[in-house]
Write a protein that holds these residues in place. Structure first.
Motif, PDB file in Angstrom:
ATOM      1  N   GLY A 129       6.652 -29.276  -2.876  1.00 50.61           N
ATOM      2  CA  GLY A 129       7.947 -28.724  -2.509  1.00 50.61           C
ATOM      3  C   GLY A 129       7.835 -27.820  -1.471  1.00 50.61           C
ATOM      4  O   GLY A 129       7.037 -27.793  -0.514  1.00 50.61           O
ATOM      5  N   THR A 130       9.111 -27.312  -1.182  1.00 50.64           N
ATOM      6  CA  THR A 130       9.382 -26.199  -0.175  1.00 50.64           C
ATOM      7  C   THR A 130       9.171 -25.000  -0.692  1.00 50.64           C
ATOM      8  O   THR A 130       9.645 -24.427  -1.384  1.00 50.64           O
ATOM      9  CB  THR A 130      10.743 -26.349   0.250  1.00 50.64           C
ATOM     10  N   GLY A 131       8.011 -24.373   0.128  1.00 52.18           N
ATOM     11  CA  GLY A 131       7.373 -23.154  -0.246  1.00 52.18           C
ATOM     12  C   GLY A 131       6.290 -22.661   0.409  1.00 52.18           C
ATOM     13  O   GLY A 131       5.918 -23.392   1.519  1.00 52.18           O
ATOM     14  N   PHE A 132       5.723 -21.546   0.170  1.00 52.97           N
ATOM     15  CA  PHE A 132       4.497 -21.216   0.787  1.00 52.97           C
ATOM     16  C   PHE A 132       3.288 -21.547  -0.060  1.00 52.97           C
ATOM     17  O   PHE A 132       3.262 -21.829  -0.981  1.00 52.97           O
ATOM     18  CB  PHE A 132       4.553 -19.563   0.891  1.00 52.97           C
ATOM     19  N   GLY A 133       2.145 -21.725   0.858  1.00 52.58           N
ATOM     20  CA  GLY A 133       0.814 -21.766   0.292  1.00 52.58           C
ATOM     21  C   GLY A 133       0.803 -20.627  -0.366  1.00 52.58           C
ATOM     22  O   GLY A 133       0.707 -19.330   0.161  1.00 52.58           O
ATOM     23  N   VAL A 134      -0.090 -20.742  -1.590  1.00 49.05           N
ATOM     24  CA  VAL A 134      -0.112 -19.643  -2.567  1.00 49.05           C
ATOM     25  C   VAL A 134      -1.028 -18.511  -2.128  1.00 49.05           C
ATOM     26  O   VAL A 134      -0.794 -17.388  -2.358  1.00 49.05           O
ATOM     27  CB  VAL A 134      -0.516 -19.860  -3.907  1.00 49.05           C
ATOM     28  N   PRO A 135      -2.289 -18.778  -1.106  1.00 47.54           N
ATOM     29  CA  PRO A 135      -2.924 -17.781  -0.759  1.00 47.54           C
ATOM     30  C   PRO A 135      -2.357 -16.445  -0.050  1.00 47.54           C
ATOM     31  O   PRO A 135      -2.546 -15.428  -0.205  1.00 47.54           O
ATOM     32  CB  PRO A 135      -4.104 -18.170   0.075  1.00 47.54           C
ATOM     33  N   LEU A 136      -1.128 -16.783   0.845  1.00 49.45           N
ATOM     34  CA  LEU A 136      -0.408 -15.948   1.326  1.00 49.45           C
ATOM     35  C   LEU A 136       0.327 -14.967   0.540  1.00 49.45           C
ATOM     36  O   LEU A 136       0.573 -13.998   0.671  1.00 49.45           O
ATOM     37  CB  LEU A 136       0.583 -16.524   2.505  1.00 49.45           C
ATOM     38  N   ILE A 137       0.967 -15.666  -0.737  1.00 46.47           N
ATOM     39  CA  ILE A 137       1.635 -15.040  -1.711  1.00 46.47           C
ATOM     40  C   ILE A 137       0.461 -13.943  -2.418  1.00 46.47           C
ATOM     41  O   ILE A 137       1.111 -12.791  -2.563  1.00 46.47           O
ATOM     42  CB  ILE A 137       2.328 -15.996  -2.768  1.00 46.47           C
ATOM     43  N   LEU A 138      -0.369 -14.184  -2.638  1.00 47.12           N
ATOM     44  CA  LEU A 138      -1.370 -13.304  -3.150  1.00 47.12           C
ATOM     45  C   LEU A 138      -1.695 -12.306  -2.243  1.00 47.12           C
ATOM     46  O   LEU A 138      -1.848 -10.967  -2.608  1.00 47.12           O
ATOM     47  CB  LEU A 138      -2.605 -13.957  -3.387  1.00 47.12           C
ATOM     48  N   ARG A 139      -1.815 -12.440  -0.947  1.00 46.69           N
ATOM     49  CA  ARG A 139      -1.883 -11.496  -0.003  1.00 46.69           C
ATOM     50  C   ARG A 139      -0.834 -10.925   0.109  1.00 46.69           C
ATOM     51  O   ARG A 139      -0.685  -9.280   0.095  1.00 46.69           O
ATOM     52  CB  ARG A 139      -2.145 -12.006   1.510  1.00 46.69           C
ATOM     53  N   TYR A 140       0.436 -11.239   0.160  1.00 46.84           N
ATOM     54  CA  TYR A 140       1.729 -10.197   0.123  1.00 46.84           C
ATOM     55  C   TYR A 140       1.636  -9.480  -1.375  1.00 46.84           C
ATOM     56  O   TYR A 140       2.200  -8.193  -1.318  1.00 46.84           O
ATOM     57  CB  TYR A 140       3.123 -11.322  -0.047  1.00 46.84           C
ATOM     58  N   VAL A 141       1.557  -9.935  -2.588  1.00 50.30           N
ATOM     59  CA  VAL A 141       1.375  -9.089  -3.720  1.00 50.30           C
ATOM     60  C   VAL A 141       0.429  -7.905  -3.623  1.00 50.30           C
ATOM     61  O   VAL A 141       0.961  -6.930  -3.817  1.00 50.30           O
ATOM     62  CB  VAL A 141       0.927  -9.995  -4.983  1.00 50.30           C
ATOM     63  N   LEU A 142      -0.760  -8.293  -2.791  1.00 45.22           N
ATOM     64  CA  LEU A 142      -1.732  -7.145  -2.878  1.00 45.22           C
ATOM     65  C   LEU A 142      -1.290  -6.113  -1.776  1.00 45.22           C
ATOM     66  O   LEU A 142      -1.482  -5.063  -1.763  1.00 45.22           O
ATOM     67  CB  LEU A 142      -3.001  -7.809  -2.474  1.00 45.22           C
ATOM     68  N   GLN A 143      -0.354  -6.577  -0.777  1.00 45.56           N
ATOM     69  CA  GLN A 143      -0.031  -5.576   0.331  1.00 45.56           C
ATOM     70  C   GLN A 143       1.273  -4.723  -0.207  1.00 45.56           C
ATOM     71  O   GLN A 143       1.595  -3.898   0.206  1.00 45.56           O
ATOM     72  CB  GLN A 143       0.443  -6.302   1.601  1.00 45.56           C
ATOM     73  N   THR A 144       1.848  -5.274  -1.191  1.00 48.54           N
ATOM     74  CA  THR A 144       3.212  -4.610  -1.463  1.00 48.54           C
ATOM     75  C   THR A 144       3.311  -4.172  -2.939  1.00 48.54           C
ATOM     76  O   THR A 144       4.291  -3.357  -3.273  1.00 48.54           O
ATOM     77  CB  THR A 144       4.262  -5.618  -1.244  1.00 48.54           C
ATOM     78  N   CYS A 145       2.493  -4.337  -3.885  1.00 51.45           N
ATOM     79  CA  CYS A 145       2.624  -4.235  -5.387  1.00 51.45           C
ATOM     80  C   CYS A 145       1.467  -3.213  -5.790  1.00 51.45           C
ATOM     81  O   CYS A 145       0.383  -3.319  -5.303  1.00 51.45           O
ATOM     82  CB  CYS A 145       2.423  -5.263  -6.014  1.00 51.45           C
ATOM     83  N   ALA A 146       1.823  -2.515  -6.928  1.00 57.67           N
ATOM     84  CA  ALA A 146       0.673  -1.462  -7.516  1.00 57.67           C
ATOM     85  C   ALA A 146       0.749  -1.904  -8.828  1.00 57.67           C
ATOM     86  O   ALA A 146      -0.488  -1.432  -9.428  1.00 57.67           O
ATOM     87  CB  ALA A 146       1.064  -0.331  -7.331  1.00 57.67           C
ATOM     88  N   THR A 147       1.394  -2.557  -9.584  1.00 57.44           N
ATOM     89  CA  THR A 147       1.533  -2.663 -10.866  1.00 57.44           C
ATOM     90  C   THR A 147       1.537  -4.170 -11.250  1.00 57.44           C
ATOM     91  O   THR A 147       2.040  -4.973 -10.480  1.00 57.44           O
ATOM     92  CB  THR A 147       2.568  -2.072 -11.528  1.00 57.44           C
ATOM     93  N   ALA A 148       1.057  -4.539 -12.336  1.00 55.18           N
ATOM     94  CA  ALA A 148       1.347  -6.186 -13.054  1.00 55.18           C
ATOM     95  C   ALA A 148       2.884  -6.453 -13.000  1.00 55.18           C
ATOM     96  O   ALA A 148       3.093  -7.640 -12.684  1.00 55.18           O
ATOM     97  CB  ALA A 148       0.558  -6.355 -14.292  1.00 55.18           C
ATOM     98  N   GLU A 149       3.629  -5.515 -13.404  1.00 56.71           N
ATOM     99  CA  GLU A 149       4.790  -5.760 -13.420  1.00 56.71           C
ATOM    100  C   GLU A 149       5.624  -6.043 -12.028  1.00 56.71           C
ATOM    101  O   GLU A 149       6.546  -7.014 -11.836  1.00 56.71           O
ATOM    102  CB  GLU A 149       5.533  -4.522 -14.176  1.00 56.71           C
ATOM    103  N   GLU A 150       5.411  -5.146 -11.218  1.00 62.83           N
ATOM    104  CA  GLU A 150       5.666  -5.561  -9.644  1.00 62.83           C
ATOM    105  C   GLU A 150       5.360  -6.795  -9.438  1.00 62.83           C
ATOM    106  O   GLU A 150       6.097  -7.528  -8.687  1.00 62.83           O
ATOM    107  CB  GLU A 150       5.210  -4.305  -8.726  1.00 62.83           C
ATOM    108  N   ALA A 151       3.907  -7.158  -9.439  1.00 70.05           N
ATOM    109  CA  ALA A 151       3.605  -8.272  -9.038  1.00 70.05           C
ATOM    110  C   ALA A 151       4.073  -9.511  -9.668  1.00 70.05           C
ATOM    111  O   ALA A 151       4.505 -10.730  -9.185  1.00 70.05           O
ATOM    112  CB  ALA A 151       2.113  -8.507  -9.339  1.00 70.05           C
ATOM    113  N   GLY A 152       4.679  -9.459 -10.948  1.00 71.89           N
ATOM    114  CA  GLY A 152       5.158 -10.546 -11.727  1.00 71.89           C
ATOM    115  C   GLY A 152       6.548 -10.612 -11.153  1.00 71.89           C
ATOM    116  O   GLY A 152       7.123 -12.123 -10.942  1.00 71.89           O
TER     117      GLY A 152
END
Length: 323
Positions: free
Chosen positions: A157-180
């Protein structure tokens, strides 16, 4: 396989050198359905601004380092890339020092073989690179670890390749809740299971898909299907149900000690040598987010790395069954 570990605090000459080295192969892959099959630069940039605005300045810096070309910039957006499949198993061992363990099963000829340690935008991140700034697993200095597996569905579908989403989570989140919250919000172009573990021992698995809302679960195990098996031949070929059952038994019925649990990833049924079909185990990664340590393991070899004392280097690894 020749692996490298590289550290660069800010985007600079090391990253530019990597891009120049890898881009010919990535460009071939990215263009395999033709240039017009991929979104334009403006569409890609607009999607990044809408869904991951915090990393747009970083994206712009990397595009400049990549030479500022149109195709390179579109590729680096990870927006609606060509579809790709992988295997993979991942699980959280919830003992005294919680650990995220994963096997990455993929084609060795389409893999970066690169561990990156970066301090981009003031946040230190280390993990296994994909697409030169995306990640298939990793950890940040807030003590958040993350890993992905393919979700076992054919829908694109329309969206991002998931490796960039993982990078984004690691750049911007500190907790599992924020990542979720991020994993539930950012659109993915294919189905993936993403498992996160934070420094407070909280964890979750997000079952992401391009055609339905993400399901956030408290699962400690993820293989290559979601709530139900939908792609039966892929499930049978990758033994996804058997691997999931095996890991759940290790965590519940038998309650393996940590080293025995990690060791199980280097043997069947978790360890795969199906390289001729593109699904052999390339490595096992071990993340200890509270200790800020990771290991990359192969049969008979352990490569330890630390966030605070990261050492660049290389390893030449003979993987059983890989050409």
């Amino acid at each position: 396989m020749h692996w490298r570990a590289l550290s660069e605090n800010l985007p600079g000459p090391k990253w530019a050198g990597l891009f120049a080295e890898y881009w010919p192969d990535y460009r071939r892959w990215w263009l395999k359905e033709g240039d017009s099959a991929r979104p334009s630069y403006l569409e890609s940039k607009r999607a990044l601004k809408e869904h991951m605005p915090e990393i747009v300045p970083l994206y712009d810096d990397l595009c400049d380092l990549a030479g500022g070309g149109d195709q390179a910039a579109r590729f680096l957006s990870f927006y609606c890339p060509p579809p790709y499949l992988s295997g993979c198993s991942q699980a959280i061992w919830t003992g005294e020092e919680p650990v995220l363990v994963r096997n990455y099963d993929y084609n060795p000829n389409a893999f970066d073989s690169l561990i990156l340690h970066t301090g981009w935008q003031g946040r230190r991140v280390m993990g296994t690179s994909d697409g030169l700034w995306g990640m298939v697993d990793g950890m940040n200095d807030a003590g958040l670890a993350i890993s992905l597996t393919f979700g076992g569905r054919r829908v694109v579908g329309t969206g991002f390749g998931v490796p960039l989403i993982l990078r984004y989570v690691l750049q911007t989140c500190a907790t599992a809740e924020e990542a979720g919250a991020v994993l539930a919000r950012v659109p993915t172009h294919m189905s993936y299971n993403v498992t996160v573990l934070d420094a407070k021992r909280h964890y979750l698995t997000a079952m992401m898909a391009p055609d339905r809302p993400a399901v956030i679960t408290h699962a400690a195990v993820a293989t290559n299907h979601q709530e139900n098996v939908e792609w039966v031949s892929h499930a049978r070929f990758t033994a996804t149900v058997e691997r999931e059952r095996f890991l759940l038994q290790r965590l519940t019925l038998h309650r393996d000690p940590e080293d025995k649990f990690i060791g199980a990833f280097l043997r069947p049924p978790l360890y795969s040598t199906a390289f001729d079909a593109g699904f052999g185990t390339l490595y096992t990664a071990v993340y200890r987010p509270r200790l800020q340590q990771m290991e990359v393991r192969w049969p008979g070899t352990i490569w330890p790395l630390e966030m605070d004392a990261f050492q660049e280097g290389g390893r030449r690894v003979q993987i059983p069954g890989a050409a």
